[in-house]
Design an enzyme around this catalytic site. Structure first.
Site, PDB file in Angstrom:
ATOM      1  N   ASP A   1       0.834  -1.209   0.000  1.00 26.27           N
ATOM      2  CA  ASP A   1       0.000   0.000   0.000  1.00 26.27           C
ATOM      3  C   ASP A   1       0.870   1.261   0.000  1.00 26.27           C
ATOM      4  OD1 ASP A   1       0.871  -0.078   2.611  1.00 26.27           O
ATOM      5  OD2 ASP A   1      -1.116   0.054   3.539  1.00 26.27           O
ATOM      6  N   SER A   2       2.192   1.079  -0.009  1.00 27.59           N
ATOM      7  CA  SER A   2       3.098   2.215  -0.234  1.00 27.59           C
ATOM      8  C   SER A   2       2.806   2.850  -1.601  1.00 27.59           C
ATOM      9  CB  SER A   2       4.568   1.766  -0.157  1.00 27.59           C
ATOM     10  OG  SER A   2       4.793   0.614  -0.941  1.00 27.59           O
TER      11      SER A   2
ATOM     12  N   ASP B   1      -1.329  -6.363  -0.205  1.00 21.72           N
ATOM     13  CA  ASP B   1      -1.413  -5.651   1.077  1.00 21.72           C
ATOM     14  C   ASP B   1      -2.861  -5.253   1.361  1.00 21.72           C
ATOM     15  OD1 ASP B   1       0.068  -4.745   3.200  1.00 21.72           O
ATOM     16  OD2 ASP B   1       1.060  -3.114   2.099  1.00 21.72           O
TER      17      ASP B   1
ATOM     18  N   LYS C   1      -1.253  -9.470   3.292  1.00 20.50           N
ATOM     19  CA  LYS C   1      -0.467  -8.931   4.405  1.00 20.50           C
ATOM     20  C   LYS C   1      -1.329  -7.955   5.189  1.00 20.50           C
ATOM     21  CE  LYS C   1       3.035  -5.768   3.920  1.00 20.50           C
ATOM     22  NZ  LYS C   1       2.589  -4.690   4.815  1.00 20.50           N
TER      23      LYS C   1
ATOM     24  N   GLU D   1      -1.209  -5.373   8.941  1.00 24.04           N
ATOM     25  CA  GLU D   1      -0.304  -4.742   9.897  1.00 24.04           C
ATOM     26  C   GLU D   1      -0.796  -4.880  11.339  1.00 24.04           C
ATOM     27  OE1 GLU D   1       0.486  -0.650   8.880  1.00 24.04           O
ATOM     28  OE2 GLU D   1       1.182  -1.165   6.858  1.00 24.04           O
TER      29      GLU D   1
ATOM     30  N   GLU E   1       9.659  -4.232  10.341  1.00 22.76           N
ATOM     31  CA  GLU E   1      10.085  -2.935   9.777  1.00 22.76           C
ATOM     32  C   GLU E   1      10.635  -2.007  10.853  1.00 22.76           C
ATOM     33  OE1 GLU E   1       7.209  -1.127   7.178  1.00 22.76           O
ATOM     34  OE2 GLU E   1       8.413   0.692   6.912  1.00 22.76           O
TER      35      GLU E   1
HETATM   36  O1  KIV Z   1       3.551  -1.122   1.597  1.00 23.88           O
HETATM   37  C1  KIV Z   1       4.729  -1.486   1.561  1.00 23.88           C
HETATM   38  O2  KIV Z   1       5.468  -1.240   0.610  1.00 23.88           O
HETATM   39  C2  KIV Z   1       5.249  -2.200   2.723  1.00 23.88           C
HETATM   40  C3  KIV Z   1       6.735  -2.384   2.788  1.00 23.88           C
HETATM   41  C4  KIV Z   1       7.374  -1.138   3.292  1.00 23.88           C
HETATM   42  C5  KIV Z   1       7.119  -3.566   3.612  1.00 23.88           C
HETATM   43  O3  KIV Z   1       4.517  -2.581   3.582  1.00 23.88           O
END
Ligand code: KIV
Length: 274
Positions: free
Chosen positions: A53-54, A92, A121, A123, A190
């Site tokens: 989600d970056s 994500d 994934k 968090e 992280e």
């Molecule tokens: O969203 C993302 O790119 C991430 C990485 C920083 C691990 O969660």
């Protein structure tokens, strides 16, 4: 990776990743958000692609990952899957798509899996263990994410190193154990002291820990593609190495990343760790 090896690589499976971890072979992961970069990363031999989600910051121009929606994540996952042939793809779950209930987490995970992700994934620790159990029981492989969890940036007071004091480190270790027992196969760690990440890995030997700013003792490493190619503007965190600095193409830079993670030269504890 040359063409012969490239065409020879079989699809990376969870079983194959576990074998690599058991043999002590480091696992490589990079982010990708579209078909072109997914193809490049896959062909360079990266084991796992994270549709992170970056993308909210790097593709959409937001100042955090908080505004990203599940529909947007499903869209980018579909784009990545079209470009990828063999890498393991992790989708994500964005902010607000799994916090409400286990059922909401299941619906969001189904959206990413039907878009072509192999794993989702999410968090955080504590309350997430129940959700991870619910998802894994229903056949959805889960990657957890502890330490600096960017979706909670406003609660954490910024992008700060986590687990620096004893209480923080102890909580992280407890959460990692609970998530592992709940069925998480993989865990992104992280921005934390190397010693804490090493302890989490030692506590949970079968867990595939994937570090980003968490030292060299994890089972694998992940970086944001735009960061390691130095496309990202502004000051980058110290854990990022510029793999494009030696020149050549983006493919060369990604191949250098794969080689450096596999041979243990990245991350360098003296340079990239806390
Ligand atoms: O969203 C993302 O790119 C991430 C990485 C920083 C691990 O969660």
């Amino acid at each position: 990776m040359n063409t012969a090896v490239e065409s020879a690589r079989k699809p990376v499976t969870l079983h194959r990743l576990r074998e690599m971890h058991a043999k002590g072979e480091k696992i490589t992961m990079l982010t990708a958000y579209d078909a072109t970069f997914a193809r490049l990363v896959d062909e360079a031999g990266v084991d796992c692609i994270l549709v992170g989600d970056s993308l909210g910051m790097l593709v959409q121009g937001h100042s955090s990952t908080v505004p990203v929606s599940i529909d947007e994540m499903a869209y980018h996952t579909r784009c990545v899957v079209r470009g990828n042939r063999t890498a393991w793809v992790i989708g994500d779950l964005p902010f607000g798509s799994y916090q409400e209930s286990r059922e909401q987490a299941l619906r969001s995970s189904v959206a990413l899996m039907q878009a072509g992700a192999h794993m989702v994934k999410l968090e955080g620790g504590g309350w997430t263990a129940e959700t991870v159990h619910f998802l894994t029981e229903r056949g959805i492989p889960v990657c957890a994410h502890l330490g600096l969890t960017p979706q909670s940036v406003h609660a954490l007071g910024g992008y700060r190193i986590q687990g620096r004091d004893q209480a923080g480190a102890d909580t992280m270790r407890r959460h990692a154990k609970e998530l592992t027992e709940a069925g998480a196969a993989m865990m992104v760690l992280e921005l934390m002291p190397s010693a804490v990440a090493a302890q989490v890995q030692a506590d949970n030997p079968g867990l595939m820990t994937i570090g980003i700013g968490a030292g060299s003792a994890t089972a694998g490493q992940v970086l944001v593609l735009h960061d390691m190619l130095h496309f990202t503007r502004g000051k980058l965190p110290r854990f990022v190495r510029n793999f494009a600095a030696e020149g050549g193409t983006a493919d060369d830079a990604v191949r250098r990343y794969v080689a450096a993670v596999k041979d243990g030269s990245f991350p360098d504890e003296a340079v990239h760790s806390y």
